[in-house]
Design an enzyme around this catalytic site. Structure first.
Site, PDB file in Angstrom:
ATOM      1  N   ASP A  28       0.871  -1.168   0.000  1.00  0.00           N
ATOM      2  CA  ASP A  28       0.000   0.000   0.000  1.00  0.00           C
ATOM      3  C   ASP A  28       0.916   1.229   0.000  1.00  0.00           C
ATOM      4  O   ASP A  28       1.486   1.582   1.031  1.00  0.00           O
ATOM      5  CB  ASP A  28      -0.885  -0.039   1.251  1.00  0.00           C
ATOM      6  N   CYS A  53      -8.711   6.193   9.722  1.00  0.00           N
ATOM      7  CA  CYS A  53      -8.933   4.856   9.130  1.00  0.00           C
ATOM      8  C   CYS A  53      -7.885   3.854   9.593  1.00  0.00           C
ATOM      9  O   CYS A  53      -7.443   2.999   8.814  1.00  0.00           O
ATOM     10  CB  CYS A  53      -8.959   4.905   7.603  1.00  0.00           C
TER      11      CYS A  53
HETATM   12  N1  PLP Z   1      -3.624   3.545   2.507  1.00  0.00           N
HETATM   13  C1  PLP Z   1      -3.136   4.577   3.188  1.00  0.00           C
HETATM   14  C2  PLP Z   1      -1.854   4.413   3.936  1.00  0.00           C
HETATM   15  C3  PLP Z   1      -3.826   5.792   3.186  1.00  0.00           C
HETATM   16  O1  PLP Z   1      -3.347   6.821   3.877  1.00  0.00           O
HETATM   17  C4  PLP Z   1      -5.038   5.893   2.456  1.00  0.00           C
HETATM   18  C5  PLP Z   1      -5.820   7.142   2.456  1.00  0.00           C
HETATM   19  O2  PLP Z   1      -5.812   7.925   3.379  1.00  0.00           O
HETATM   20  C6  PLP Z   1      -5.487   4.790   1.753  1.00  0.00           C
HETATM   21  C7  PLP Z   1      -4.753   3.625   1.796  1.00  0.00           C
HETATM   22  C8  PLP Z   1      -6.754   4.810   0.975  1.00  0.00           C
HETATM   23  O3  PLP Z   1      -6.658   5.677  -0.099  1.00  0.00           O
HETATM   24  P1  PLP Z   1      -7.947   5.926  -1.010  1.00  0.00           P
HETATM   25  O4  PLP Z   1      -9.003   6.465  -0.085  1.00  0.00           O
HETATM   26  O5  PLP Z   1      -7.482   6.924  -2.012  1.00  0.00           O
HETATM   27  O6  PLP Z   1      -8.340   4.624  -1.582  1.00  0.00           O
END
Ligand code: PLP
Length: 410
Positions: A201, A366
């Site tokens: 990620d 999140c």
């Molecule tokens: N992974 C990480 C580490 C993030 O900070 C975020 C978004 O804040 C995401 C995944 C998800 O990104 P998206 O909402 O653009 O799918």
């Protein structure tokens, strides 16, 4: 002296020129979404004014131009992360959809009962929930790489966590809460030694550091255009052999070669994974954002953010009782600072800062399991990007001192 000429590049961002509550806007929430330079806005505008048409199927000039711009943007994304082929770049809606794509296709095809999926305690929900769903469906076991007191991954037990039973390792490249940068080389080497694939990620990494998928030897990598000066579109990188072997994700137009009444065959890469009309303008806009970042130079972006973060970590300590999360060493962290002001809810902190036109994020970002580990329901987070300045950090610190005073007088 910053690695970037920030005062001149700020003029490229129309949104930063405005006043909020009569004060200059201080935008410190780029980890949630970044602002867009004029060149990206103009690219979107020009696309809709001059070349808007659906791609791939049209046999007229506009459709050919739209297709050509869309595919050129893909090649820019390919070069940006140093993928071997443009066929390894799949457009998605965002990082979340890219990770779900891998879980639903590679995961469903390759994970069986008793297998193990390894994630970490640092993950964003988008790199937790898809693996929980897969593990439940397949009766597989979900395991977590733990975190140390500084919010870094603790790799001491890696060899017992990643074993012959591990099929997938899914980890963040940079935490959106602690800012910790993951020692990916060690994790990828261990995963490959047991035959597992690694999905990274990179939502917080690709916008801020040079990322080279081939040097990392990563199998899949996901990132979001909107966090890197671009529009709302995402990217999944996957090694070609893996993508070739995977079943499709969603069914529909463009992802097929031939459709019969009861059976269909699939288009070649990457279209097999791009069902329906994609976010054409957004992908082209991301191409413009990549051009912008490349002109700045990703090494300079990283250096600028390290300088700002070092300054922020030092200055934030001037706020009485403020407790910072994350690694102590600047080299181990990205451009953000999450913190706690004991006794004051982060929502109150953010609401008071808003009166000074300062945008920060408050909540669990999140990452509820990570907050549970730190025994905090929520934190406040200031995050930095190419357009932020030390003066803005001073404004943040002054405002936080005001928050502290306001709540002490009670
Ligand atoms: N992974 C990480 C580490 C993030 O900070 C975020 C978004 O804040 C995401 C995944 C998800 O990104 P998206 O909402 O653009 O799918």
């Amino acid at each position: 002296m910053s690695a970037l000429d920030v005062s001149s590049l700020r003029e490229d961002f129309p949104i930063l020129q405005q006043m909020v509550h009569g004060k200059p806007l201080v935008y410190l929430d780029s980890a949630a979404t970044s602002q867009k330079p004029e060149s990206v806005i103009q690219t979107l505008d020009a696309y809709y004014r001059a070349t808007n048409a659906n791609i791939h199927r049209g046999i007229y000039q506009l459709a050919e131009q739209a297709t050509e711009q869309y595919e050129t943007a893909r090649k820019k994304a390919q070069k940006f992360v140093n993928a071997k082929s443009w066929r390894e770049i799949v457009w998605t809606r965002n990082t979340t959809e890219a990770i779900n794509l891998v879980a639903y296709t590679y995961g469903r095809a390759n994970v069986r009962a008793g297998d193990e999926i390894v994630i970490s305690l640092l993950e964003h929900h988008s790199n937790i929930v898809p693996w929980q769903l897969l593990a439940k469906e397949k009766n597989a076991t979900l395991k977590h790489i733990p975190v140390d007191g500084q919010g870094r991954l603790a790799l001491d037990d890696l060899d017992t966590l990643i074993t012959d039973k591990t099929k997938i390792v899914a980890v963040t490249m940079m935490s959106n809460v602690t800012g910790a940068i993951t020692p990916l080389e060690t994790i990828i080497a261990r995963a490959h030694a047991v035959g597992a694939v690694v999905i990274v990620d990179a939502a917080q990494a690709v916008p801020h550091l040079p990322v080279d998928v081939r040097a990392l030897d990563v199998d899949f990598l996901a990132f979001s255009g909107h966090k890197m000066l671009g529009p709302f579109v995402g990217v999944l990188y996957g090694k070609r052999a893996l993508l070739e072997a995977m079943p499709p994700f969603m069914g529909g137009g463009d992802m097929i070669r031939k459709v019969e009444l009861y059976e269909s065959t699939w288009n070649e890469l990457p279209y097999k994974f791009e069902a329906g009309t994609p976010a054409i303008a957004e992908a082209i806009g991301l191409g413009a954002a990549i051009d912008y970042l490349e002109t700045l130079g990703m090494d300079n972006v990283r250096e600028h953010e390290q300088e700002l973060t070092a300054y922020a970590l030092e200055k934030l300590q001037e706020v009485p009782t403020l407790r910072l999360l994350g690694p102590e060493k600047i080299a181990e962290r990205g451009g953000l600072a999450a913190f706690e002001l004991p006794g004051i809810h982060p929502h109150d902190v953010a609401a008071v800062l808003d009166r000074d036109a300062i945008c920060i994020r408050a909540g669990h970002h999140c990452a509820q399991p990570l907050h549970a580990y730190f025994d905090l329901p929520a934190t406040s987070r200031a995050s930095f990007y190419v357009y932020n300045t030390p003066d803005e950090i001073d404004t943040l610190v002054t405002s936080l001192q005001g928050v502290r005073r306001m709540f002490s007088n009670g």
